[in-house]
Design a protein around this motif. Structure first.
Motif, PDB file in Angstrom:
ATOM      1  N   ASP A 149       0.711  -1.217   0.024  1.00 57.29           N
ATOM      2  CA  ASP A 149      -0.023  -0.153   0.164  1.00 57.29           C
ATOM      3  C   ASP A 149       0.896   1.126  -0.009  1.00 57.29           C
ATOM      4  O   ASP A 149       0.637   2.154  -0.844  1.00 57.29           O
ATOM      5  CB  ASP A 149      -0.943  -0.034   1.020  1.00 57.29           C
ATOM      6  CG  ASP A 149      -0.400  -0.373   2.658  1.00 57.29           C
ATOM      7  OD1 ASP A 149       0.801  -0.416   2.642  1.00 57.29           O
ATOM      8  OD2 ASP A 149      -1.282  -0.650   3.506  1.00 57.29           O
ATOM      9  N   ALA A 180      -4.307   1.540  -5.720  1.00 61.51           N
ATOM     10  CA  ALA A 180      -5.547   1.090  -4.875  1.00 61.51           C
ATOM     11  C   ALA A 180      -6.850   1.619  -5.407  1.00 61.51           C
ATOM     12  O   ALA A 180      -6.685   2.802  -5.579  1.00 61.51           O
ATOM     13  CB  ALA A 180      -5.367   1.234  -3.443  1.00 61.51           C
ATOM     14  N   TRP A 181      -7.780   0.790  -5.414  1.00 65.54           N
ATOM     15  CA  TRP A 181      -9.326   1.380  -5.748  1.00 65.54           C
ATOM     16  C   TRP A 181      -9.655   2.343  -4.669  1.00 65.54           C
ATOM     17  O   TRP A 181     -10.230   3.292  -4.908  1.00 65.54           O
ATOM     18  CB  TRP A 181     -10.102   0.258  -5.879  1.00 65.54           C
ATOM     19  CG  TRP A 181      -9.867  -0.559  -7.104  1.00 65.54           C
ATOM     20  CD1 TRP A 181      -9.286  -1.970  -7.262  1.00 65.54           C
ATOM     21  CD2 TRP A 181     -10.014  -0.121  -8.250  1.00 65.54           C
ATOM     22  NE1 TRP A 181      -9.365  -2.299  -8.414  1.00 65.54           N
ATOM     23  CE2 TRP A 181      -9.710  -1.252  -9.258  1.00 65.54           C
ATOM     24  CE3 TRP A 181     -10.419   1.154  -9.009  1.00 65.54           C
ATOM     25  CZ2 TRP A 181      -9.854  -1.177 -10.522  1.00 65.54           C
ATOM     26  CZ3 TRP A 181     -10.416   1.160 -10.510  1.00 65.54           C
ATOM     27  CH2 TRP A 181     -10.190   0.258 -11.304  1.00 65.54           C
ATOM     28  N   GLU A 182      -9.015   1.984  -3.278  1.00 71.05           N
ATOM     29  CA  GLU A 182      -9.485   2.780  -2.383  1.00 71.05           C
ATOM     30  C   GLU A 182      -8.905   4.182  -2.539  1.00 71.05           C
ATOM     31  O   GLU A 182      -9.613   5.430  -1.741  1.00 71.05           O
ATOM     32  CB  GLU A 182      -8.996   2.635  -1.067  1.00 71.05           C
ATOM     33  CG  GLU A 182      -9.704   1.116  -0.647  1.00 71.05           C
ATOM     34  CD  GLU A 182      -8.906  -0.061  -0.940  1.00 71.05           C
ATOM     35  OE1 GLU A 182      -9.153  -1.195  -0.533  1.00 71.05           O
ATOM     36  OE2 GLU A 182      -8.189  -0.056  -1.838  1.00 71.05           O
ATOM     37  N   LEU A 183      -7.762   4.478  -3.334  1.00 70.12           N
ATOM     38  CA  LEU A 183      -7.268   5.746  -3.516  1.00 70.12           C
ATOM     39  C   LEU A 183      -7.347   6.244  -5.112  1.00 70.12           C
ATOM     40  O   LEU A 183      -6.400   7.029  -5.514  1.00 70.12           O
ATOM     41  CB  LEU A 183      -5.730   5.697  -3.006  1.00 70.12           C
ATOM     42  CG  LEU A 183      -5.542   5.717  -1.637  1.00 70.12           C
ATOM     43  CD1 LEU A 183      -3.924   5.418  -1.314  1.00 70.12           C
ATOM     44  CD2 LEU A 183      -5.992   6.832  -0.897  1.00 70.12           C
ATOM     45  N   TYR A 188     -15.528   5.979  -6.288  1.00 66.87           N
ATOM     46  CA  TYR A 188     -16.381   6.953  -5.482  1.00 66.87           C
ATOM     47  C   TYR A 188     -17.363   7.796  -6.361  1.00 66.87           C
ATOM     48  O   TYR A 188     -18.371   7.866  -5.850  1.00 66.87           O
ATOM     49  CB  TYR A 188     -15.292   7.638  -4.646  1.00 66.87           C
ATOM     50  CG  TYR A 188     -14.549   6.830  -3.518  1.00 66.87           C
ATOM     51  CD1 TYR A 188     -15.138   6.475  -2.618  1.00 66.87           C
ATOM     52  CD2 TYR A 188     -13.145   6.993  -3.931  1.00 66.87           C
ATOM     53  CE1 TYR A 188     -14.077   5.832  -1.643  1.00 66.87           C
ATOM     54  CE2 TYR A 188     -12.285   6.307  -2.986  1.00 66.87           C
ATOM     55  CZ  TYR A 188     -12.843   5.834  -1.731  1.00 66.87           C
ATOM     56  OH  TYR A 188     -11.919   5.069  -0.830  1.00 66.87           O
ATOM     57  N   ALA A 209     -12.261   9.195   3.714  1.00 67.96           N
ATOM     58  CA  ALA A 209     -11.452   8.049   3.427  1.00 67.96           C
ATOM     59  C   ALA A 209      -9.934   8.449   3.017  1.00 67.96           C
ATOM     60  O   ALA A 209      -8.908   7.738   3.287  1.00 67.96           O
ATOM     61  CB  ALA A 209     -12.069   7.276   2.270  1.00 67.96           C
ATOM     62  N   TRP A 210      -9.681   9.435   2.261  1.00 62.47           N
ATOM     63  CA  TRP A 210      -8.472   9.408   1.741  1.00 62.47           C
ATOM     64  C   TRP A 210      -7.591  10.153   2.793  1.00 62.47           C
ATOM     65  O   TRP A 210      -6.181   9.868   2.985  1.00 62.47           O
ATOM     66  CB  TRP A 210      -8.511  10.550   0.362  1.00 62.47           C
ATOM     67  CG  TRP A 210      -8.865  10.092  -0.787  1.00 62.47           C
ATOM     68  CD1 TRP A 210      -9.259   8.563  -0.931  1.00 62.47           C
ATOM     69  CD2 TRP A 210      -9.404  10.374  -1.832  1.00 62.47           C
ATOM     70  NE1 TRP A 210      -9.781   8.439  -2.334  1.00 62.47           N
ATOM     71  CE2 TRP A 210      -9.703   9.448  -2.793  1.00 62.47           C
ATOM     72  CE3 TRP A 210      -9.343  11.901  -2.400  1.00 62.47           C
ATOM     73  CZ2 TRP A 210      -9.918   9.888  -4.279  1.00 62.47           C
ATOM     74  CZ3 TRP A 210      -9.737  12.079  -3.769  1.00 62.47           C
ATOM     75  CH2 TRP A 210     -10.226  10.945  -4.515  1.00 62.47           C
ATOM     76  N   GLU A 213      -6.267   7.271   4.841  1.00 58.89           N
ATOM     77  CA  GLU A 213      -5.221   6.604   4.225  1.00 58.89           C
ATOM     78  C   GLU A 213      -3.946   7.499   4.284  1.00 58.89           C
ATOM     79  O   GLU A 213      -2.858   6.626   4.695  1.00 58.89           O
ATOM     80  CB  GLU A 213      -5.858   6.391   2.841  1.00 58.89           C
ATOM     81  CG  GLU A 213      -6.707   5.434   2.513  1.00 58.89           C
ATOM     82  CD  GLU A 213      -6.399   3.920   2.584  1.00 58.89           C
ATOM     83  OE1 GLU A 213      -5.060   3.814   2.156  1.00 58.89           O
ATOM     84  OE2 GLU A 213      -7.216   3.091   2.476  1.00 58.89           O
TER      85      GLU A 213
END
Length: 278
Positions: A149, A180-183, A188, A209-210, A213
């Protein structure tokens, strides 16, 4: 020290033309929004915050919007490879992949005057040959894989995966900046009816969320890689959220913002000279 790598995939019309195969006026107008509205807003935020970023640009975009592509470099940012027309390398024959990358490098060099040193797959997926092809063409980094990550690492060549076991191959010379899909702003925010992406989250939810992270990356003195798209993050409330996030990260000590090309050049030199583990 924590390094922040802000990255923007300036796909413009190419993603609709190639990936989504939607060639009617309305999808294409989303690509125009990236050039007409999104990218200028992104550049304005980066200029106000005095930070550098990396832009992954398909050759189709560079040909279609050469002045904007040059402006990215003129303002101190990096332009890196992102395919010819946002095509996936998966399934390409080796020679076809070689030709695609060579043409992409040629177009970006011609338009910007600077030869690119990095690559991101438009599909966030690689063929079995991609890393080798990047090495052959003198590139030094990739940003498409997900094995870590907040830690860069050297992408491997020759992994073997069977139903019995996973056998890792050998390290290449290509430094990997994990994604990462989260970032990524896409899951979103993006909404498209075909294929269905429902997105449309509130900017304040994504900010939470960001920023969380980033806090984790900062606690590990890692590399924080954020992926955005001008046609998505460039909407008014979203670009304000991005600027808020940048300013939040700037309030922390021992944080630097850098292009991936600069980070890769520095880390590779340290690794070669001192045997530093990345």
């Amino acid at each position: 020290m924590t390094t922040v790598c802000l990255t923007f995939d300036f796909d413009a019309l190419s993603i609709w033309l190639s990936t989504f195969k939607q060639t009617s006026p309305t999808p294409f107008s989303r690509g125009e929004f990236a050039a007409n509205v999104g990218l200028p807003r992104v550049l304005e935020v980066l200029q106000r915050c005095e930070v550098d970023a990396t832009f992954f640009v398909p050759a189709h975009t560079a040909r279609s919007f050469p002045e904007l592509t040059r402006l990215i470099v003129e303002q101190g940012h990096e332009v890196a490879c992102h395919g010819l027309v946002h095509e996936s390398p998966v399934g390409l024959a080796l020679e076809e992949e070689r030709q695609s990358l060579a043409a992409s490098i040629e177009v970006l060099t011609e338009v910007t005057g600077v030869r690119p040193v990095g690559y991101r797959s438009p599909a966030w997926d690689l063929s079995q040959d991609t890393i080798k092809v990047l090495e052959e063409h003198g590139l030094i980094y990739d940003s498409s894989l997900m094995a870590y990550d907040y830690k860069t690492y050297y992408a491997r060549i020759g992994d073997i995966v069977t139903e019995e076991r996973f056998t890792p191959g050998c390290d290449s010379t290509i430094l990997e900046f994990p994604v990462a899909w989260e970032l990524d702003d896409y899951p979103y925010f993006q909404f498209t009816p075909r294929p269905l992406y429902q997105g449309l989250r509130l900017p304040e939810d994504v900010y939470k969320a960001w920023s969380a992270e980033f806090d984790c990356a900062h606690s590990e003195s890692g590399v924080f890689t954020l992926t955005c798209h001008p046609e998505i993050i460039g909407r008014g409330p979203r670009i304000k959220m991005l600027e808020q996030l940048i300013k939040y990260m700037q309030t922390h000590e021992n944080v630097v913002f850098s292009t991936m090309g600069h980070v890769a050049t520095t880390l590779r030199a340290n690794h070669q000279n001192n045997g530093v583990s990345l």
